[in-house]
Design a protein around this motif. Structure first.
Motif, PDB file in Angstrom:
ATOM      1  N   PRO A  44       0.828  -1.210   0.000  1.00  0.00           N
ATOM      2  CA  PRO A  44       0.000   0.000   0.000  1.00  0.00           C
ATOM      3  C   PRO A  44       0.859   1.257   0.000  1.00  0.00           C
ATOM      4  CG  PRO A  44       0.020  -0.994   2.163  1.00  0.00           C
ATOM      5  CD  PRO A  44       0.767  -1.923   1.251  1.00  0.00           C
ATOM      6  N   GLN A  45       0.298   2.313  -0.569  1.00  0.00           N
ATOM      7  CA  GLN A  45       0.996   3.591  -0.616  1.00  0.00           C
ATOM      8  C   GLN A  45       1.076   4.186   0.782  1.00  0.00           C
ATOM      9  OE1 GLN A  45      -0.955   6.283  -3.262  1.00  0.00           O
ATOM     10  NE2 GLN A  45       0.909   6.733  -4.356  1.00  0.00           N
ATOM     11  N   ALA A  46       2.234   4.705   1.127  1.00  0.00           N
ATOM     12  CA  ALA A  46       2.412   5.335   2.439  1.00  0.00           C
ATOM     13  C   ALA A  46       1.717   6.693   2.433  1.00  0.00           C
ATOM     14  CB  ALA A  46       3.884   5.500   2.743  1.00  0.00           C
ATOM     15  N   SER A  47       0.974   6.959   3.472  1.00  0.00           N
ATOM     16  CA  SER A  47       0.257   8.228   3.575  1.00  0.00           C
ATOM     17  C   SER A  47       1.151   9.279   4.230  1.00  0.00           C
ATOM     18  CB  SER A  47      -1.011   8.044   4.403  1.00  0.00           C
ATOM     19  OG  SER A  47      -1.580   9.289   4.689  1.00  0.00           O
ATOM     20  N   PRO A  48       1.299  10.444   3.603  1.00  0.00           N
ATOM     21  CA  PRO A  48       2.085  11.507   4.244  1.00  0.00           C
ATOM     22  C   PRO A  48       1.405  12.030   5.508  1.00  0.00           C
ATOM     23  CG  PRO A  48       1.093  12.310   2.217  1.00  0.00           C
ATOM     24  CD  PRO A  48       0.820  10.839   2.283  1.00  0.00           C
ATOM     25  N   TRP A  49       0.098  11.834   5.619  1.00  0.00           N
ATOM     26  CA  TRP A  49      -0.617  12.281   6.816  1.00  0.00           C
ATOM     27  C   TRP A  49      -0.205  11.456   8.032  1.00  0.00           C
ATOM     28  CZ3 TRP A  49      -2.464  16.872   6.399  1.00  0.00           C
ATOM     29  CH2 TRP A  49      -2.928  17.329   5.167  1.00  0.00           C
ATOM     30  N   ARG A  50       0.120  10.190   7.808  1.00  0.00           N
ATOM     31  CA  ARG A  50       0.591   9.359   8.923  1.00  0.00           C
ATOM     32  C   ARG A  50       1.951   9.851   9.414  1.00  0.00           C
ATOM     33  NH1 ARG A  50       0.127   3.206   7.792  1.00  0.00           N
ATOM     34  NH2 ARG A  50       0.141   3.132  10.052  1.00  0.00           N
ATOM     35  N   VAL A  51       2.802  10.247   8.488  1.00  0.00           N
ATOM     36  CA  VAL A  51       4.108  10.788   8.872  1.00  0.00           C
ATOM     37  C   VAL A  51       3.916  12.073   9.669  1.00  0.00           C
ATOM     38  CG1 VAL A  51       6.298  11.700   8.007  1.00  0.00           C
ATOM     39  CG2 VAL A  51       5.267   9.723   6.899  1.00  0.00           C
ATOM     40  N   LEU A  52       2.998  12.921   9.227  1.00  0.00           N
ATOM     41  CA  LEU A  52       2.721  14.162   9.946  1.00  0.00           C
ATOM     42  C   LEU A  52       2.183  13.886  11.353  1.00  0.00           C
ATOM     43  CD1 LEU A  52       1.236  16.427   7.169  1.00  0.00           C
ATOM     44  CD2 LEU A  52       3.292  16.828   8.493  1.00  0.00           C
ATOM     45  N   LEU A  53       1.311  12.905  11.468  1.00  0.00           N
ATOM     46  CA  LEU A  53       0.808  12.546  12.800  1.00  0.00           C
ATOM     47  C   LEU A  53       1.935  12.048  13.692  1.00  0.00           C
ATOM     48  CD1 LEU A  53      -2.642  10.814  12.205  1.00  0.00           C
ATOM     49  CD2 LEU A  53      -2.151  12.718  13.714  1.00  0.00           C
ATOM     50  N   LEU A  54       2.827  11.274  13.130  1.00  0.00           N
ATOM     51  CA  LEU A  54       3.978  10.797  13.897  1.00  0.00           C
ATOM     52  C   LEU A  54       4.871  11.966  14.301  1.00  0.00           C
ATOM     53  CD1 LEU A  54       5.312   8.239  14.969  1.00  0.00           C
ATOM     54  CD2 LEU A  54       6.526   8.044  12.804  1.00  0.00           C
ATOM     55  N   GLN A  55       5.042  12.940  13.417  1.00  0.00           N
ATOM     56  CA  GLN A  55       5.838  14.124  13.750  1.00  0.00           C
ATOM     57  C   GLN A  55       5.190  14.916  14.884  1.00  0.00           C
ATOM     58  OE1 GLN A  55       6.256  16.044   9.871  1.00  0.00           O
ATOM     59  NE2 GLN A  55       8.445  15.684   9.996  1.00  0.00           N
ATOM     60  N   VAL A  56       3.895  15.088  14.826  1.00  0.00           N
ATOM     61  CA  VAL A  56       3.191  15.814  15.890  1.00  0.00           C
ATOM     62  C   VAL A  56       3.353  15.074  17.215  1.00  0.00           C
ATOM     63  CG1 VAL A  56       0.893  16.473  16.725  1.00  0.00           C
ATOM     64  CG2 VAL A  56       1.544  16.961  14.366  1.00  0.00           C
ATOM     65  N   GLY A  57       3.196  13.764  17.187  1.00  0.00           N
ATOM     66  CA  GLY A  57       3.341  12.976  18.408  1.00  0.00           C
ATOM     67  C   GLY A  57       4.745  13.055  18.991  1.00  0.00           C
ATOM     68  N   VAL A  58       5.750  12.926  18.143  1.00  0.00           N
ATOM     69  CA  VAL A  58       7.136  12.995  18.611  1.00  0.00           C
ATOM     70  C   VAL A  58       7.455  14.391  19.129  1.00  0.00           C
ATOM     71  CG1 VAL A  58       9.546  12.923  17.846  1.00  0.00           C
ATOM     72  CG2 VAL A  58       8.007  11.067  17.260  1.00  0.00           C
ATOM     73  N   GLY A  59       6.995  15.428  18.438  1.00  0.00           N
ATOM     74  CA  GLY A  59       7.226  16.803  18.887  1.00  0.00           C
ATOM     75  C   GLY A  59       6.575  17.083  20.228  1.00  0.00           C
ATOM     76  N   ALA A  60       5.342  16.621  20.396  1.00  0.00           N
ATOM     77  CA  ALA A  60       4.643  16.814  21.678  1.00  0.00           C
ATOM     78  C   ALA A  60       5.324  16.032  22.794  1.00  0.00           C
ATOM     79  CB  ALA A  60       3.183  16.392  21.546  1.00  0.00           C
ATOM     80  N   LEU A  61       5.725  14.807  22.504  1.00  0.00           N
ATOM     81  CA  LEU A  61       6.417  13.992  23.506  1.00  0.00           C
ATOM     82  C   LEU A  61       7.754  14.619  23.899  1.00  0.00           C
ATOM     83  CD1 LEU A  61       6.373  11.327  25.113  1.00  0.00           C
ATOM     84  CD2 LEU A  61       7.579  10.295  23.178  1.00  0.00           C
ATOM     85  N   LEU A  62       8.466  15.129  22.916  1.00  0.00           N
ATOM     86  CA  LEU A  62       9.753  15.781  23.197  1.00  0.00           C
ATOM     87  C   LEU A  62       9.563  17.016  24.083  1.00  0.00           C
ATOM     88  CD1 LEU A  62      12.826  15.916  22.632  1.00  0.00           C
ATOM     89  CD2 LEU A  62      12.264  17.388  20.706  1.00  0.00           C
ATOM     90  N   ALA A  63       8.571  17.838  23.755  1.00  0.00           N
ATOM     91  CA  ALA A  63       8.317  19.035  24.561  1.00  0.00           C
ATOM     92  C   ALA A  63       7.910  18.654  25.984  1.00  0.00           C
ATOM     93  CB  ALA A  63       7.234  19.885  23.908  1.00  0.00           C
ATOM     94  N   LEU A  64       7.052  17.648  26.118  1.00  0.00           N
ATOM     95  CA  LEU A  64       6.625  17.206  27.430  1.00  0.00           C
ATOM     96  C   LEU A  64       7.795  16.644  28.244  1.00  0.00           C
ATOM     97  CD1 LEU A  64       4.195  16.705  29.327  1.00  0.00           C
ATOM     98  CD2 LEU A  64       4.019  14.438  28.279  1.00  0.00           C
ATOM     99  N   MET A  65       8.597  15.808  27.613  1.00  0.00           N
ATOM    100  CA  MET A  65       9.745  15.216  28.311  1.00  0.00           C
ATOM    101  C   MET A  65      10.774  16.284  28.684  1.00  0.00           C
ATOM    102  SD  MET A  65       8.837  12.159  28.589  1.00  0.00           S
ATOM    103  CE  MET A  65      10.160  11.085  28.985  1.00  0.00           C
ATOM    104  N   THR A  66      10.962  17.260  27.812  1.00  0.00           N
ATOM    105  CA  THR A  66      11.892  18.354  28.118  1.00  0.00           C
ATOM    106  C   THR A  66      11.421  19.120  29.342  1.00  0.00           C
ATOM    107  OG1 THR A  66      12.483  18.566  25.781  1.00  0.00           O
ATOM    108  CG2 THR A  66      12.978  20.434  27.191  1.00  0.00           C
ATOM    109  N   GLY A  67      10.137  19.436  29.385  1.00  0.00           N
ATOM    110  CA  GLY A  67       9.591  20.153  30.535  1.00  0.00           C
ATOM    111  C   GLY A  67       9.660  19.349  31.815  1.00  0.00           C
ATOM    112  N   LEU A  68       9.344  18.063  31.732  1.00  0.00           N
ATOM    113  CA  LEU A  68       9.352  17.220  32.933  1.00  0.00           C
ATOM    114  C   LEU A  68      10.762  16.991  33.464  1.00  0.00           C
ATOM    115  CD1 LEU A  68       6.651  14.530  32.050  1.00  0.00           C
ATOM    116  CD2 LEU A  68       6.475  16.382  33.715  1.00  0.00           C
ATOM    117  N   PHE A  69      11.714  16.732  32.582  1.00  0.00           N
ATOM    118  CA  PHE A  69      13.066  16.421  33.037  1.00  0.00           C
ATOM    119  C   PHE A  69      13.861  17.647  33.482  1.00  0.00           C
ATOM    120  CE2 PHE A  69      12.773  12.342  30.516  1.00  0.00           C
ATOM    121  CZ  PHE A  69      12.668  11.545  31.637  1.00  0.00           C
ATOM    122  N   THR A  70      13.641  18.772  32.824  1.00  0.00           N
ATOM    123  CA  THR A  70      14.415  19.966  33.188  1.00  0.00           C
ATOM    124  C   THR A  70      13.688  20.820  34.221  1.00  0.00           C
ATOM    125  OG1 THR A  70      13.479  21.330  31.417  1.00  0.00           O
ATOM    126  CG2 THR A  70      15.481  20.060  30.910  1.00  0.00           C
ATOM    127  N   GLY A  71      12.373  20.726  34.262  1.00  0.00           N
ATOM    128  CA  GLY A  71      11.605  21.568  35.176  1.00  0.00           C
ATOM    129  C   GLY A  71      11.464  22.993  34.661  1.00  0.00           C
TER     130      GLY A  71
END
Length: 172
Positions: A44-71
Motif C-alpha cells: 500500500p501507498q504510504a500516507s504523508p498524513w501518517r508521517v505528519l501525525l507521527l511528527q506531531v506525536g514525537v514533537g509533543a512527547l519531546l516538549a513534554l519530556m523536556t519540561g518534565l526532566f528539566t523543570g
C-alpha cells in the motif's frame, strides 16, 4: 581490437550480445491486471498524513519530556516551537501536494511541486524568525533540538514502514 570496440569506432552494430542478452539483467515482464492488483494490495501507498501525525506525536512527547526532566517550561515551549516550525509547513505542503496529484499534466504538477516546496521553505524560515517575538524567553538550543528531532521523524516513519513490509509475506 574487440568487436565492441570496433563497432564503437565504426558506428556499426556488433555481433556480440549485450548485458541483458547474457542474463546479467532480468528480462522485463509487464504485470497482468490481477498481478498488479495483488501487488498494490501487498504494497500500500504510504500516507504523508501518517508521517505528519507521527511528527506531531514525537514533537509533543519531546516538549513534554523536556519540561518534565528539566523543570523549565521555557525549554519545553522552545522545543515545541521547533516542532511547529517543521509540522505547520509540512501540513501546508502535504495539503497542496494532495491537490497537485489530481493534475493530469506532468509539467504543471512538477511546477506546482516546486512552488509548494518553496512555500514550505519560506514558511519554515518565517516561523523560525518570529520565534523570539512569540516566545519571550526563547532557548535556541531547545528550539533547534525540537526542530531536528521532528524533522528526523521521516527516517523513523520510513523504518517503521519498512519493518511492517518485512513482516508481511509478499507474492513476488
Amino acid at each position: 581490437m574487440t568487436k565492441i570496440a570496433s563497432s564503437l569506432k565504426t558506428g556499426t552494430p556488433s555481433d556480440t550480445p549485450d548485458a541483458a542478452d547474457e542474463g546479467l539483467e532480468p528480462e522485463f515482464k509487464p504485470l497482468s491486471a490481477e498481478e498488479a492488483q495483488a501487488w498494490r494490495q501487498h504494497n500500500p501507498q504510504a500516507s504523508p498524513w501518517r508521517v505528519l501525525l507521527l511528527q506531531v506525536g514525537v514533537g509533543a512527547l519531546l516538549a513534554l519530556m523536556t519540561g518534565l526532566f528539566t523543570g523549565e517550561w521555557k525549554l519545553a515551549v522552545s522545543s515545541a516551537w521547533g516542532s511547529v516550525a517543521v509540522v505547520v509547513p509540512a501540513v501546508v505542503f502535504v495539503r497542496a501536494l494532495s491537490r497537485q496529484m489530481r493534475r493530469t499534466q506532468p509539467g504543471s504538477a512538477l511546477m506546482g511541486l516546486m512552488v509548494w516546496e518553496l512555500v514550505k521553505i519560506v514558511l519554515t524560515v518565517a516561523l523560525l524568525l518570529v520565534a523570539p517575538k512569540v516566545i519571550s524567553d526563547l532557548s535556541w538550543l531547545a528550539l533547534v533540538a525540537g526542530f531536528v528531532v521532528t524533522m528526523k521523524v521521516y527516517w523513523l516513519a520510513m523504518a517503521l514502514g519498512w519493518m511492517q513490509r518485512k513482516s508481511k509475506p509478499t507474492l513476488f
